[in-house]
Design a protein around this motif. Structure first.
Motif, PDB file in Angstrom:
ATOM      1  N   ARG A  71       1.010  -1.335   0.230  1.00 11.94           N
ATOM      2  CA  ARG A  71       0.265   0.002   0.341  1.00 11.94           C
ATOM      3  C   ARG A  71       1.017   1.363   0.014  1.00 11.94           C
ATOM      4  NH1 ARG A  71      -4.828   0.662   2.049  1.00 11.94           N
ATOM      5  NH2 ARG A  71      -5.724  -1.262   1.256  1.00 11.94           N
ATOM      6  N   PHE A  72       2.016   1.120   0.486  1.00 12.56           N
ATOM      7  CA  PHE A  72       2.451   2.327   1.026  1.00 12.56           C
ATOM      8  C   PHE A  72       3.683   2.616  -0.469  1.00 12.56           C
ATOM      9  CE2 PHE A  72       7.164   3.915   1.221  1.00 12.56           C
ATOM     10  CZ  PHE A  72       6.695   4.840   1.496  1.00 12.56           C
ATOM     11  N   ALA A  73       4.007   1.782  -0.939  1.00 12.85           N
ATOM     12  CA  ALA A  73       4.273   2.031  -2.844  1.00 12.85           C
ATOM     13  C   ALA A  73       3.460   2.395  -3.665  1.00 12.85           C
ATOM     14  CB  ALA A  73       5.110   0.880  -3.020  1.00 12.85           C
ATOM     15  N   GLU A  74       1.753   1.846  -3.702  1.00  9.31           N
ATOM     16  CA  GLU A  74       0.453   2.169  -4.412  1.00  9.31           C
ATOM     17  C   GLU A  74       0.325   3.990  -4.358  1.00  9.31           C
ATOM     18  OE1 GLU A  74      -2.117  -0.483  -2.800  1.00  9.31           O
ATOM     19  OE2 GLU A  74      -1.062  -1.759  -4.994  1.00  9.31           O
ATOM     20  N   GLN A  75       0.681   3.828  -2.805  1.00  8.69           N
ATOM     21  CA  GLN A  75       0.421   5.550  -2.181  1.00  8.69           C
ATOM     22  C   GLN A  75       1.834   6.467  -2.411  1.00  8.69           C
ATOM     23  OE1 GLN A  75      -2.182   6.028  -1.553  1.00  8.69           O
ATOM     24  NE2 GLN A  75      -2.938   8.252  -0.217  1.00  8.69           N
ATOM     25  N   ILE A  76       2.362   5.595  -2.870  1.00 12.49           N
ATOM     26  CA  ILE A  76       4.000   7.022  -3.319  1.00 12.49           C
ATOM     27  C   ILE A  76       3.954   7.002  -4.993  1.00 12.49           C
ATOM     28  CG2 ILE A  76       6.057   6.312  -4.375  1.00 12.49           C
ATOM     29  CD1 ILE A  76       6.056   7.816  -1.495  1.00 12.49           C
ATOM     30  N   GLN A  77       3.217   6.345  -5.265  1.00 15.09           N
ATOM     31  CA  GLN A  77       3.038   6.180  -6.854  1.00 15.09           C
ATOM     32  C   GLN A  77       1.518   6.755  -7.471  1.00 15.09           C
ATOM     33  OE1 GLN A  77       5.074   5.493  -9.018  1.00 15.09           O
ATOM     34  NE2 GLN A  77       6.472   3.900  -8.156  1.00 15.09           N
ATOM     35  N   LEU A  78       0.349   7.136  -6.326  1.00 17.99           N
ATOM     36  CA  LEU A  78      -0.683   7.590  -6.592  1.00 17.99           C
ATOM     37  C   LEU A  78      -0.496   9.255  -6.127  1.00 17.99           C
ATOM     38  CD1 LEU A  78      -3.320   7.890  -7.191  1.00 17.99           C
ATOM     39  CD2 LEU A  78      -3.501   7.745  -4.646  1.00 17.99           C
ATOM     40  N   VAL A  79       0.952   9.328  -5.552  1.00 13.19           N
ATOM     41  CA  VAL A  79       0.590  11.090  -5.118  1.00 13.19           C
ATOM     42  C   VAL A  79       1.667  11.223  -6.277  1.00 13.19           C
ATOM     43  CG1 VAL A  79       1.981  12.418  -3.565  1.00 13.19           C
ATOM     44  CG2 VAL A  79       0.911  10.506  -3.233  1.00 13.19           C
ATOM     45  N   ASN A  80       2.463  10.573  -6.768  1.00  8.98           N
ATOM     46  CA  ASN A  80       3.347  10.705  -7.745  1.00  8.98           C
ATOM     47  C   ASN A  80       2.926  11.550  -8.711  1.00  8.98           C
ATOM     48  OD1 ASN A  80       6.500  11.157  -9.545  1.00  8.98           O
ATOM     49  ND2 ASN A  80       5.367   9.580 -10.888  1.00  8.98           N
ATOM     50  N   SER A  81       1.183  10.569  -9.651  1.00 15.50           N
ATOM     51  CA  SER A  81       0.442  10.858 -10.680  1.00 15.50           C
ATOM     52  C   SER A  81       0.044  12.224 -10.241  1.00 15.50           C
ATOM     53  CB  SER A  81      -0.495  10.152 -10.387  1.00 15.50           C
ATOM     54  OG  SER A  81      -0.031   8.897 -11.255  1.00 15.50           O
ATOM     55  N   GLN A  82      -0.511  12.681  -8.601  1.00 20.18           N
ATOM     56  CA  GLN A  82      -1.140  13.857  -8.733  1.00 20.18           C
ATOM     57  C   GLN A  82      -0.356  14.973  -8.505  1.00 20.18           C
ATOM     58  OE1 GLN A  82      -2.383  12.404  -4.613  1.00 20.18           O
ATOM     59  NE2 GLN A  82      -4.361  11.886  -5.749  1.00 20.18           N
ATOM     60  N   ILE A  83       0.648  14.741  -8.032  1.00 20.09           N
ATOM     61  CA  ILE A  83       1.388  16.051  -8.062  1.00 20.09           C
ATOM     62  C   ILE A  83       1.722  16.309  -9.520  1.00 20.09           C
ATOM     63  CG2 ILE A  83       4.319  16.747  -7.655  1.00 20.09           C
ATOM     64  CD1 ILE A  83       4.202  14.911  -5.420  1.00 20.09           C
ATOM     65  N   GLN A  84       2.528  15.465 -10.631  1.00 22.84           N
ATOM     66  CA  GLN A  84       2.444  15.820 -12.039  1.00 22.84           C
ATOM     67  C   GLN A  84       1.650  16.771 -12.481  1.00 22.84           C
ATOM     68  OE1 GLN A  84       3.767  12.370 -13.455  1.00 22.84           O
ATOM     69  NE2 GLN A  84       5.392  13.101 -14.253  1.00 22.84           N
ATOM     70  N   ALA A  85       0.014  15.955 -12.406  1.00 20.26           N
ATOM     71  CA  ALA A  85      -1.061  16.811 -12.719  1.00 20.26           C
ATOM     72  C   ALA A  85      -1.012  17.993 -12.011  1.00 20.26           C
ATOM     73  CB  ALA A  85      -2.298  15.660 -12.332  1.00 20.26           C
ATOM     74  N   GLU A  86      -0.673  18.852 -10.444  1.00 19.90           N
ATOM     75  CA  GLU A  86      -0.366  19.564 -10.570  1.00 19.90           C
ATOM     76  C   GLU A  86      -0.188  20.905 -10.763  1.00 19.90           C
ATOM     77  OE1 GLU A  86      -2.371  23.140  -7.931  1.00 19.90           O
ATOM     78  OE2 GLU A  86      -2.950  20.634  -7.884  1.00 19.90           O
ATOM     79  N   ALA A  87       1.096  20.022 -11.405  1.00 19.06           N
ATOM     80  CA  ALA A  87       2.702  20.480 -11.890  1.00 19.06           C
ATOM     81  C   ALA A  87       1.995  21.076 -13.081  1.00 19.06           C
ATOM     82  CB  ALA A  87       3.513  19.826 -12.072  1.00 19.06           C
ATOM     83  N   ALA A  88       1.225  20.536 -13.872  1.00 18.11           N
ATOM     84  CA  ALA A  88       1.194  20.734 -15.584  1.00 18.11           C
ATOM     85  C   ALA A  88      -0.143  21.307 -15.353  1.00 18.11           C
ATOM     86  CB  ALA A  88       0.336  19.381 -16.096  1.00 18.11           C
ATOM     87  N   ALA A  89      -0.802  21.718 -14.149  1.00 14.41           N
ATOM     88  CA  ALA A  89      -2.123  22.497 -14.189  1.00 14.41           C
ATOM     89  C   ALA A  89      -1.647  23.646 -13.675  1.00 14.41           C
ATOM     90  CB  ALA A  89      -3.120  21.919 -12.955  1.00 14.41           C
ATOM     91  N   GLN A  90      -0.636  24.454 -13.192  1.00 11.70           N
ATOM     92  CA  GLN A  90       0.304  25.403 -12.899  1.00 11.70           C
ATOM     93  C   GLN A  90       1.104  25.672 -13.988  1.00 11.70           C
ATOM     94  OE1 GLN A  90       1.989  25.521  -8.977  1.00 11.70           O
ATOM     95  NE2 GLN A  90      -0.068  24.619  -8.140  1.00 11.70           N
ATOM     96  N   GLY A  91       1.086  25.309 -15.402  1.00 11.96           N
ATOM     97  CA  GLY A  91       1.851  25.083 -16.465  1.00 11.96           C
ATOM     98  C   GLY A  91       3.462  25.264 -16.258  1.00 11.96           C
ATOM     99  N   GLY A  92       3.127  23.810 -15.867  1.00 13.69           N
ATOM    100  CA  GLY A  92       4.271  23.061 -16.346  1.00 13.69           C
ATOM    101  C   GLY A  92       5.982  23.044 -15.365  1.00 13.69           C
TER     102      GLY A  92
END
Length: 239
Positions: A70-91
């Protein structure tokens, strides 16, 4: 039930304008984690805070192997969330390191991405459990640099892995058994950078985890605290 005491503290330091570190102490869930944000004041703070909130809202399972998964899965999920947030802010650059400790019965696991570290103090010796995901560590592994050469190296903070930087992310995990009297330290590089291993070893032996945390952070300040400083100390009692 094995007695455990833990304490943590996070400070801005003497140079940075804002604290981009975050931490989570889940004593009830026997889980502790440190994040060191990167990408500028707002982005780094947002990334580490996003990661801490995600783990706070998702308790890990009661058994060790499912908890690790679950820890590893959560790391991967947060990784995707941060990338999405960075893209929403202009990359722009937006990311965070992570190092976490899971205790289950008489076993523990440490998982990490980046250069935030985990140490264990056992039988009078201090041992680093994690291996930094940095360019300099790669050069050490390849025999190009010695550990002594790496001290103060200008590229020592260049990460090869961090949450939010790449769609593909490898999480390193180790697991082992605990012993009575073990003390774990989770910290950002704002602590492990200024302090030598002998200093960490001496200070982590303080009377209780809170005293150890305070002593470690105060020593980082004595060294100029050029970065944000975060430390969690977890002590295993007698069993």
């Amino acid at each position: 039930m094995i007695p455990v005491r833990a304490a943590g503290r996070s400070e801005t330091g003497l140079v940075r304008a804002q604290n981009e570190d975050s931490m989570l102490l889940d004593d009830e869930g026997s889980f502790w984690i440190v994040f060191d944000g990167m990408g500028g004041h707002q982005n780094g703070a947002a990334a580490s805070r996003m990661a801490a909130l995600a783990f706070a809202g998702e308790p890990l399972p009661a058994d060790l192997d499912p908890a690790i998964e679950r820890f590893a899965e959560q790391i991967q999920l947060v990784n995707s969330q941060i990338q999405a947030e960075a893209a929403a802010q202009g990359g722009g650059t937006m990311g965070t390191t992570a190092v976490g400790l899971i205790l289950r019965g008489r076993e523990f696991a440490v998982g990490w991405v980046g250069d935030s570290r985990a140490y264990i103090m056992r039988r009078g010796g201090l041992f680093q459990l994690t291996v930094d995901h940095t360019h300099v560590q790669d050069l050490i592994d390849e025999g190009i640099l010695t550990p002594a050469d790496a001290i103060g190296h200008p590229m020592s903070h260049v990460l090869t892995r961090a949450l939010g930087v790449s769609p593909e992310l490898q999480v390193d995990i180790i697991k082992d058994e605990i012993e009575p009297g073990d003390r774990f330290l989770l910290c950002s590089d704002g602590l492990s950078g200024p302090l030598s291993d002998p200093e960490i070893r001496a200070l982590i032996e303080a009377d209780c985890p809170q005293s150890a945390v305070d002593a470690l952070i105060e020593r980082a300040y004595a060294h100029g605290a050029p970065d944000n400083v975060t430390a969690i100390v977890i002590e295993i009692g007698a069993f």
